[in-house]
Every structure is written in C-alpha cells, then in structure tokens.
Scaffold this motif. Structure first.
Motif, PDB file in Angstrom:
ATOM      1  N   PRO A 176     -27.027  14.913 104.800  1.00 26.00           N
ATOM      2  CA  PRO A 176     -27.172  14.889 106.222  1.00 26.00           C
ATOM      3  C   PRO A 176     -25.751  13.486 106.433  1.00 26.00           C
ATOM      4  CG  PRO A 176     -29.545  13.759 105.768  1.00 26.00           C
ATOM      5  CD  PRO A 176     -29.275  14.140 105.068  1.00 26.00           C
ATOM      6  N   ARG A 177     -25.169  13.624 107.693  1.00 23.06           N
ATOM      7  CA  ARG A 177     -23.986  13.160 107.624  1.00 23.06           C
ATOM      8  C   ARG A 177     -24.746  11.427 108.903  1.00 23.06           C
ATOM      9  NH1 ARG A 177     -23.307  15.283 103.391  1.00 23.06           N
ATOM     10  NH2 ARG A 177     -20.826  16.183 102.666  1.00 23.06           N
ATOM     11  N   SER A 178     -24.502  10.240 108.485  1.00 24.51           N
ATOM     12  CA  SER A 178     -25.679   9.780 109.513  1.00 24.51           C
ATOM     13  C   SER A 178     -25.246   8.215 108.475  1.00 24.51           C
ATOM     14  CB  SER A 178     -26.967  10.063 109.414  1.00 24.51           C
ATOM     15  OG  SER A 178     -27.643   9.147 110.174  1.00 24.51           O
ATOM     16  N   LYS A 179     -25.313   7.534 109.154  1.00 27.18           N
ATOM     17  CA  LYS A 179     -25.371   6.212 109.146  1.00 27.18           C
ATOM     18  C   LYS A 179     -26.447   6.175 108.099  1.00 27.18           C
ATOM     19  CE  LYS A 179     -21.742   5.522 111.797  1.00 27.18           C
ATOM     20  NZ  LYS A 179     -20.549   5.793 110.896  1.00 27.18           N
ATOM     21  N   TRP A 180     -26.339   5.012 107.362  1.00 26.27           N
ATOM     22  CA  TRP A 180     -26.828   4.454 105.831  1.00 26.27           C
ATOM     23  C   TRP A 180     -27.095   3.243 105.627  1.00 26.27           C
ATOM     24  CZ3 TRP A 180     -30.691   8.161 105.729  1.00 26.27           C
ATOM     25  CH2 TRP A 180     -30.371   9.928 105.480  1.00 26.27           C
ATOM     26  N   ASP A 181     -27.649   2.633 104.644  1.00 27.47           N
ATOM     27  CA  ASP A 181     -28.232   1.041 104.579  1.00 27.47           C
ATOM     28  C   ASP A 181     -27.966   1.346 102.990  1.00 27.47           C
ATOM     29  OD1 ASP A 181     -27.911  -0.551 106.803  1.00 27.47           O
ATOM     30  OD2 ASP A 181     -30.315   0.001 106.899  1.00 27.47           O
ATOM     31  N   GLN A 182     -29.097   2.419 102.433  1.00 25.07           N
ATOM     32  CA  GLN A 182     -28.512   2.557 100.863  1.00 25.07           C
ATOM     33  C   GLN A 182     -28.580   4.363 100.918  1.00 25.07           C
ATOM     34  OE1 GLN A 182     -31.435   0.799  98.219  1.00 25.07           O
ATOM     35  NE2 GLN A 182     -31.317  -1.559 100.431  1.00 25.07           N
ATOM     36  N   ILE A 183     -28.866   4.647  99.550  1.00 29.87           N
ATOM     37  CA  ILE A 183     -28.429   6.023  99.079  1.00 29.87           C
ATOM     38  C   ILE A 183     -28.849   6.333  97.519  1.00 29.87           C
ATOM     39  CG2 ILE A 183     -26.784   7.209 101.172  1.00 29.87           C
ATOM     40  CD1 ILE A 183     -24.693   7.009  98.776  1.00 29.87           C
ATOM     41  N   ALA A 184     -29.452   7.139  97.246  1.00 32.68           N
ATOM     42  CA  ALA A 184     -29.678   7.220  95.449  1.00 32.68           C
ATOM     43  C   ALA A 184     -29.869   8.865  94.991  1.00 32.68           C
ATOM     44  CB  ALA A 184     -30.864   6.586  95.778  1.00 32.68           C
ATOM     45  N   ASP A 187     -30.380  14.827  89.953  1.00 29.28           N
ATOM     46  CA  ASP A 187     -29.643  15.589  89.675  1.00 29.28           C
ATOM     47  C   ASP A 187     -30.355  17.053  91.246  1.00 29.28           C
ATOM     48  OD1 ASP A 187     -32.228  15.832  88.227  1.00 29.28           O
ATOM     49  OD2 ASP A 187     -32.035  17.193  87.036  1.00 29.28           O
ATOM     50  N   ARG A 188     -31.304  16.369  91.408  1.00 28.25           N
ATOM     51  CA  ARG A 188     -31.699  17.209  92.392  1.00 28.25           C
ATOM     52  C   ARG A 188     -32.207  17.105  93.980  1.00 28.25           C
ATOM     53  NH1 ARG A 188     -35.006  17.928  87.513  1.00 28.25           N
ATOM     54  NH2 ARG A 188     -34.722  20.367  86.720  1.00 28.25           N
ATOM     55  N   THR A 189     -32.161  15.242  93.787  1.00 28.94           N
ATOM     56  CA  THR A 189     -32.485  14.828  95.438  1.00 28.94           C
ATOM     57  C   THR A 189     -31.040  14.235  95.878  1.00 28.94           C
ATOM     58  OG1 THR A 189     -34.766  15.338  94.291  1.00 28.94           O
ATOM     59  CG2 THR A 189     -34.558  13.737  96.111  1.00 28.94           C
ATOM     60  N   GLN A 190     -31.338  13.575  97.344  1.00 28.44           N
ATOM     61  CA  GLN A 190     -30.115  12.696  97.622  1.00 28.44           C
ATOM     62  C   GLN A 190     -31.003  12.181  98.428  1.00 28.44           C
ATOM     63  OE1 GLN A 190     -28.861  15.525  98.077  1.00 28.44           O
ATOM     64  NE2 GLN A 190     -27.765  15.894  96.595  1.00 28.44           N
ATOM     65  N   CYS A 191     -31.392  10.715  98.198  1.00 29.96           N
ATOM     66  CA  CYS A 191     -32.068   9.915  99.073  1.00 29.96           C
ATOM     67  C   CYS A 191     -31.836   9.160 100.062  1.00 29.96           C
ATOM     68  CB  CYS A 191     -33.765   9.186  98.413  1.00 29.96           C
ATOM     69  SG  CYS A 191     -34.387  10.577  98.225  1.00 29.96           S
ATOM     70  N   GLY A 192     -31.763   7.987 101.146  1.00 30.43           N
ATOM     71  CA  GLY A 192     -31.381   7.061 101.833  1.00 30.43           C
ATOM     72  C   GLY A 192     -31.887   6.599 102.779  1.00 30.43           C
ATOM     73  N   ILE A 193     -32.184   5.418 102.754  1.00 35.57           N
ATOM     74  CA  ILE A 193     -32.224   4.096 104.191  1.00 35.57           C
ATOM     75  C   ILE A 193     -31.257   4.355 105.337  1.00 35.57           C
ATOM     76  CG2 ILE A 193     -33.306   2.384 104.580  1.00 35.57           C
ATOM     77  CD1 ILE A 193     -33.888   1.837 101.291  1.00 35.57           C
ATOM     78  N   ALA A 194     -32.053   4.839 106.003  1.00 40.98           N
ATOM     79  CA  ALA A 194     -31.156   5.139 107.649  1.00 40.98           C
ATOM     80  C   ALA A 194     -30.905   3.788 107.867  1.00 40.98           C
ATOM     81  CB  ALA A 194     -31.862   6.203 108.326  1.00 40.98           C
ATOM     82  N   ASP A 195     -29.976   3.645 108.286  1.00 40.09           N
ATOM     83  CA  ASP A 195     -29.269   2.300 109.188  1.00 40.09           C
ATOM     84  C   ASP A 195     -30.264   2.190 110.645  1.00 40.09           C
ATOM     85  OD1 ASP A 195     -28.118   0.184 110.319  1.00 40.09           O
ATOM     86  OD2 ASP A 195     -26.002   0.703 110.458  1.00 40.09           O
TER      87      ASP A 195
END
Length: 195
Positions: A176-184, A187-195
C-alpha cells in the motif's frame, strides 16, 4: 536478552517431538540493535562489537565463529535475512557474511544503513542509495532520497524523509502506498508501521 537453542546434540528439532526450545541467556549486554537470520542472531555490544549466537550461516560451527570472530570492526547498524548478515561499521563501510555468495564489502566513509537479502544488499549513503551483489532488483532511475531501506529476494522498498514508500523489483505491487515510520520485508511478506 534470551535466544533459543533448538534441541540438543544428536536430535533434530524438526523431526523429534520430544525436543523443546530451550532459552539461552546471553551475558553480554546488547545496546538495542538486534538482527536475526534463519538460525542465528547478532547484536551490537556496548563498545560496538558483534555478539552472535546460533548456527553459522556460512557453514559448520556457530554464528560467533562464522560472523563475530571474522571481523574486528565496530558497528552502528546491522541486518540479517535468511543465511545473510551485513552491517555498517562505525567508519561507514559495509561488511557481509553468510553462505552462498555474500555481497562484496563496501569501502568506508559512505554508508549509514544497509539491508541484506539472499546474495545481494542495498545500502543508503550520502549520495543516495545503491544495491549490489547477485540478483539485486533494478532500482528506478529516479529513486528518491531514502532514510530507510528493506530488501527481500528480488525486491526492495525504501522510505523517503516524509515516510512515503518506493518499491522496486518483483512482487511489490501489493504494497500500500501510504506514509510509514518503518518497513520490513521477507520473500513473501511486506509489513510496516504506519505514520
């Protein structure tokens, strides 16, 4: 900090139902930075040196012998994924360890962050960012200035100073194209902490 020591000598924790994870207490203080791969973890001690435990990602032995004992550098930033470990030294160089074909080390006075994945790494430095090694994803020609970067096999994502995400390579269409504080990423998953 505690880690897990999977099984005892002579048992296979994957096939032996009697084997339990036994916590392993570390006596060396870690200063808040921890990076774990498939069967190992490393941290930065209070002086900047590496403390590693678990299996050696590059072959027989322990992570201490396969990573920490292979360098005399002090580190500001470390990362691990799968059987790969890379770190940014206090001089701004990148050092990588692990099985397969580790990405080549990069010279000092350049890097502030690095992310390791498979046979390649991506890093951030004063002039921008770059990926190197085998199978690294092709970055867009107009990559923005990045403050954070995360890699997975064949793909990478980075955050700009405003927290906007830019991804390149394969399997990045669902981020998702959003604002993030962190991403990780894996090979199968993308996660982030949203701003």
């Amino acid at each position: 900090i505690t880690g897990n020591n999977n099984g005892e000598s002579g048992t296979d924790p994957e096939t032996d139902p009697e084997t339990e994870d036994t916590p392993q207490e570390l006596v060396t203080p870690i200063r808040g930075t921890l990076a774990c791969g498939d069967d190992f973890c490393c941290g930065i001690d209070l002086e900047g040196g590496l403390v590693c435990w678990g299996d050696n990602p590059g072959g027989p032995g322990t992570a201490e012998s396969g990573i920490a004992n292979q360098t005399t550098s002090n580190f500001d930033w470390i990362t691990a994924q799968g059987n790969r470990f890379c770190g940014v030294t206090t001089e701004g160089a990148v050092e990588c360890f692990g099985g397969g074909s580790p990405p080549e080390n990069k010279s000092a006075n350049v890097f502030t962050r690095v992310s390791a994945s498979g046979n390649y790494a991506c890093g951030i430095h004063a002039e921008g960012s770059e990926c190197w090694g085998y199978d690294e994803p092709d970055a867009p020609t107009s990559l923005p200035t990045l403050t954070s970067i995360s890699t997975a096999p064949y793909s990478a994502c980075g955050l700009d100073p405003a927290g906007a995400i830019t991804c390149w390579g394969s399997d990045t269409y669902s981020v998702p194209r959003s604002k993030w504080d962190q991403i990780a990423m894996t090979d199968r998953t993308q996660c982030g902490i949203a701003d």
